[in-house]
Design a protein around this motif. Structure first.
Motif, PDB file in Angstrom:
ATOM      1  N   SER A 192      93.148  14.271   4.288  1.00 47.14           N
ATOM      2  CA  SER A 192      93.775  15.436   4.547  1.00 47.14           C
ATOM      3  C   SER A 192      93.504  16.482   3.430  1.00 47.14           C
ATOM      4  O   SER A 192      94.382  15.849   2.432  1.00 47.14           O
ATOM      5  N   LEU A 193      93.293  17.544   3.590  1.00 42.75           N
ATOM      6  CA  LEU A 193      93.460  18.342   2.361  1.00 42.75           C
ATOM      7  C   LEU A 193      93.393  19.776   2.835  1.00 42.75           C
ATOM      8  O   LEU A 193      92.892  20.125   4.053  1.00 42.75           O
ATOM      9  N   ASN A 194      93.835  20.777   1.744  1.00 42.49           N
ATOM     10  CA  ASN A 194      93.763  22.177   2.040  1.00 42.49           C
ATOM     11  C   ASN A 194      92.944  22.676   0.629  1.00 42.49           C
ATOM     12  O   ASN A 194      93.248  22.034  -0.558  1.00 42.49           O
ATOM     13  N   LEU A 195      92.315  23.667   0.884  1.00 43.15           N
ATOM     14  CA  LEU A 195      91.652  24.248  -0.256  1.00 43.15           C
ATOM     15  C   LEU A 195      91.926  25.830  -0.350  1.00 43.15           C
ATOM     16  O   LEU A 195      91.502  26.546   0.794  1.00 43.15           O
ATOM     17  N   TYR A 196      92.165  26.528  -1.295  1.00 45.32           N
ATOM     18  CA  TYR A 196      92.682  27.697  -1.240  1.00 45.32           C
ATOM     19  C   TYR A 196      91.776  28.379  -2.319  1.00 45.32           C
ATOM     20  O   TYR A 196      91.807  27.992  -3.661  1.00 45.32           O
ATOM     21  N   ARG A 197      91.185  29.481  -2.060  1.00 40.62           N
ATOM     22  CA  ARG A 197      90.271  30.409  -3.012  1.00 40.62           C
ATOM     23  C   ARG A 197      90.861  31.413  -3.242  1.00 40.62           C
ATOM     24  O   ARG A 197      91.157  32.346  -2.577  1.00 40.62           O
ATOM     25  N   LEU A 198      91.134  31.704  -4.613  1.00 38.38           N
ATOM     26  CA  LEU A 198      91.804  32.624  -5.213  1.00 38.38           C
ATOM     27  C   LEU A 198      91.113  33.947  -5.603  1.00 38.38           C
ATOM     28  O   LEU A 198      89.844  33.907  -5.554  1.00 38.38           O
ATOM     29  N   ALA A 199      91.464  34.915  -5.730  1.00 38.67           N
ATOM     30  CA  ALA A 199      90.890  36.188  -5.953  1.00 38.67           C
ATOM     31  C   ALA A 199      90.151  36.170  -7.243  1.00 38.67           C
ATOM     32  O   ALA A 199      88.939  36.820  -7.441  1.00 38.67           O
ATOM     33  N   ASP A 200      90.495  35.614  -7.895  1.00 40.18           N
ATOM     34  CA  ASP A 200      89.896  35.231  -9.558  1.00 40.18           C
ATOM     35  C   ASP A 200      88.772  34.493  -9.420  1.00 40.18           C
ATOM     36  O   ASP A 200      88.037  34.359 -10.423  1.00 40.18           O
TER      37      ASP A 200
END
Length: 88
Positions: free
Chosen positions: A55-63
């Protein structure tokens, strides 16, 4: 932790939704969900007929960077799974 380009390519190649896949000679039920217009993604994989779980979460940042957040498991396990899983 910051996700590597190889991890991002492999993760992005996996389809969104629920499907089967194989990893390490075992079968998995995989669910990939996109939230917040793609800025947040979640993947859960459950071994069919076994006890393994990823299980994982991936967060894509504005930069442009992407942060990998494994859910209560070592990052190496999540990375190995994503780099090695074959979706049906």
């Amino acid at each position: 932790m910051k996700a590597t380009p190889a991890f991002i390519r492999a993760f992005d190649a996996l389809p969104t939704g629920a499907y089967g896949g194989s990893y390490g000679g075992r079968r998995y039920r995989i669910t990939k969900t996109v939230m917040v217009t793609g800025r947040s993604q979640k993947l859960v994989a459950e071994e069919l007929g076994g006890n393994d779980y990823v299980s994982l979460n991936l967060y894509r940042l504005a930069d442009g960077t992407a942060l990998l957040k494994p859910c209560e498991m070592p990052a190496d396990k999540v990375i190995g799974f994503i780099l090695g899983v074959a979706a049906d």
